[in-house]
Enzyme design. Structure first.
Site, PDB file in Angstrom:
ATOM      1  N   SER A 119       0.999  -6.803  -5.374  1.00 34.28           N
ATOM      2  CA  SER A 119       0.276  -6.241  -6.640  1.00 34.28           C
ATOM      3  C   SER A 119       1.408  -6.482  -6.830  1.00 34.28           C
ATOM      4  CB  SER A 119       0.276  -4.574  -6.823  1.00 34.28           C
ATOM      5  OG  SER A 119       0.370  -3.893  -7.645  1.00 34.28           O
ATOM      6  N   GLN A 139      -2.500 -10.196  -6.812  1.00 31.15           N
ATOM      7  CA  GLN A 139      -3.648  -8.867  -7.511  1.00 31.15           C
ATOM      8  C   GLN A 139      -2.334  -9.129  -8.871  1.00 31.15           C
ATOM      9  OE1 GLN A 139      -2.282  -6.001  -8.600  1.00 31.15           O
ATOM     10  NE2 GLN A 139      -3.846  -5.088  -8.490  1.00 31.15           N
ATOM     11  N   TYR A 141      -3.658  -6.768 -12.852  1.00 37.90           N
ATOM     12  CA  TYR A 141      -4.022  -6.236 -13.854  1.00 37.90           C
ATOM     13  C   TYR A 141      -5.027  -7.292 -14.723  1.00 37.90           C
ATOM     14  CZ  TYR A 141      -3.331  -1.908 -10.846  1.00 37.90           C
ATOM     15  OH  TYR A 141      -3.549  -1.016  -9.402  1.00 37.90           O
ATOM     16  N   HIS A 295     -11.383   2.923  -6.189  1.00 44.15           N
ATOM     17  CA  HIS A 295      -9.497   2.730  -6.433  1.00 44.15           C
ATOM     18  C   HIS A 295      -9.423   3.624  -6.035  1.00 44.15           C
ATOM     19  CE1 HIS A 295      -6.530   0.792  -9.788  1.00 44.15           C
ATOM     20  NE2 HIS A 295      -5.742   1.905  -8.802  1.00 44.15           N
ATOM     21  N   ARG A 330      -9.357   4.918   7.939  1.00 41.93           N
ATOM     22  CA  ARG A 330      -8.061   5.450   9.318  1.00 41.93           C
ATOM     23  C   ARG A 330      -8.579   4.652  10.614  1.00 41.93           C
ATOM     24  NH1 ARG A 330      -7.826   5.647   4.289  1.00 41.93           N
ATOM     25  NH2 ARG A 330      -7.163   7.834   3.518  1.00 41.93           N
ATOM     26  N   GLY A 349      -4.730   0.323   2.058  1.00 38.65           N
ATOM     27  CA  GLY A 349      -3.866   0.497   1.537  1.00 38.65           C
ATOM     28  C   GLY A 349      -3.087   1.631   2.033  1.00 38.65           C
ATOM     29  N   ARG A 350      -3.775   3.426   1.930  1.00 39.97           N
ATOM     30  CA  ARG A 350      -3.065   4.353   2.449  1.00 39.97           C
ATOM     31  C   ARG A 350      -2.161   4.687   3.825  1.00 39.97           C
ATOM     32  NH1 ARG A 350      -6.597   7.179  -0.754  1.00 39.97           N
ATOM     33  NH2 ARG A 350      -5.128   8.370  -3.213  1.00 39.97           N
TER      34      ARG A 350
END
Length: 422
Positions: A119, A139, A141, A295, A330, A349-350
């Site tokens: 990011s 990445q 924005y 997102h 997951r 991600g998480r």
């Protein structure tokens, strides 16, 4: 004489965990509540964040009792790169759950033969991350003036980034029903004193930072201005985003063209696509890949789970661009389901952030290994030798599962579909 291991780290436990759920629980126990809250939060009531996970449970797998394949392959190609499994690292900002942050994540991705998404809100610079040897996709924005964006693209190219991921669906919704986690402007003495009661109850987390002589860094080095050594704080970056006019499709096409020119044609990925008509517009804009995503449930609450939108989009544009999906993965069986519905790979991600919090670089690698093992079990159980052989027919899909947003008529034979009007 060297200190015994228990004195070097008196809170040491068996570092290995057998599921992402266990990694999440260890992260919850290890991290201060505001930090953990930032990892699990979804916007408003959390409807989209919850559906991202629960939707996978609605899909079933069809096993075979004999004829399973002795050899099974997860290798594939994505964004011009060969990867060992259809799981790549999604870019997430300010990884202050561990002092090594994105560097640890990159090393784990590199060791497992997959790709690293970084990011521009990261806590580590693009130069540090590419310096690990990880195959890195930067990445961005849509923030700042165009010359600033060009500077960031050039910096990523100079650092050795292999592609650009553009994220334009962010809305930064703060209205969480259970309360938004408090994020300080910066970590200074005053902040440490104010947060001390909550942080003091998490000695393992304090130990991790204390032994490196560092404190959590909430600045964004990849957003440093030309010639500047220090990037803005998280809220400084948020202000830049908030004061930038949202992009049009012409802006997306410009961004894509500029990156292609700067990089010599490296892949351009558009992240956050939820609609068929937007997918068609993305193709017209020249992108190489799209990520079907809401997102992580942190955008417009009420958007369907990403997995529900994969097949309608892949059916329309999957033969023109590479389709990936992120949100709610997951388990290895989740990866199998996503690929069967038309995704080339999944972004996580998480899941890896919990692994990072639980055990640093090894924890991220642990998560990737868990997903790899789960994918292999799925392939074996269904008698499939390669992820490339997965099809919707391998799944049990309930009626009404898929969500087709922004549908437009399919093109007649020999004719190309035009993007829907804005």
């Amino acid at each position: 004489m060297a200190k015994p291991e228990w004195l070097q780290n008196p809170w040491k436990q068996n570092p290995w965990f057998e599921s992402v759920a266990v990694a999440q629980e260890r992260a919850r126990k290890r991290l201060p509540q505001p930090v953990y809250g930032a990892l699990v939060a979804g916007s408003e009531r959390g409807q989209s964040a919850g559906d991202n996970q629960s939707a996978f449970a609605e899909l079933g797998l069809q096993p075979v009792v004999a004829g399973q394949q002795a050899e099974r392959s997860q290798a594939t190609t994505l964004w011009g790169q060969e990867i060992s499994q259809p799981v790549v690292i999604s870019p997430t900002g300010v990884q202050a759950v561990h002092p090594d942050g994105e560097v640890a994540v990159a090393r784990a991705a590199h060791s497992r033969g997959t790709l690293m998404g970084l990011s521009n809100f990261a806590s580590k610079s693009v130069e540090e991350v590419t310096g690990t040897g990880a195959r890195t996709f930067f990445q961005m924005y849509w923030t700042g003036e165009r010359d600033i964006m060009l500077h960031r693209m050039q910096r990523a190219q100079d650092a050795g980034a292999l592609g650009l991921i553009a994220t334009t669906d962010w809305s930064f919704s703060m209205g969480r029903d259970w309360g938004s986690p408090e994020i300080p402007e910066k970590v200074d003495l005053k902040t440490m004193v104010r947060f001390a009661p909550r942080v003091a109850t998490k000695p393992r987390w304090l130990w991790t930072f204390g032994r490196t002589g560092t404190i959590p860094d909430l600045t964004a080095p990849n957003l440093a201005p030309p010639g500047g050594a220090v990037g803005p704080t998280f809220f400084g970056a948020y202000y830049e985003w908030m004061t930038t006019t949202p992009p049009s499709w012409e802006d997306i096409a410009w961004m894509c063209a500029q990156w292609k020119q700067i990089s010599g044609g490296k892949p351009f990925v558009l992240k956050g696509v939820s609609r068929v008509d937007d997918a068609l517009r993305a193709v017209e804009a020249g992108v190489d890949s799209i990520s079907v995503s809401n997102h992580g449930g942190n955008n417009l609450d009420g958007t369907p789970a990403a997995i529900r939108m994969v097949k309608p989009i892949a059916d329309r544009v999957g033969d023109q661009v590479e389709v990936v999906v992120d949100g709610g993965v997951r388990r290895g069986s989740d990866v199998v389901k996503a690929v069967a519905l038309g995704a080339r790979a999944v972004l996580i991600g998480r899941a890896y952030l919990w692994g990072l919090a639980a055990n640093g670089e090894q924890g991220v690698g642990n998560v990737l290994d868990i997903l790899r093992t789960g994918v292999d079990s799925g392939l074996r159980g269904m008698g499939v030798s390669s992820i490339h052989d997965l099809r919707p027919e391998h799944l049990l899909v309930p009626d009404g599962f898929h969500r087709t947003l922004g549908d437009v008529p399919a093109p007649s034979p020999g004719r190309r579909a035009a993007p829907a009007s804005a």
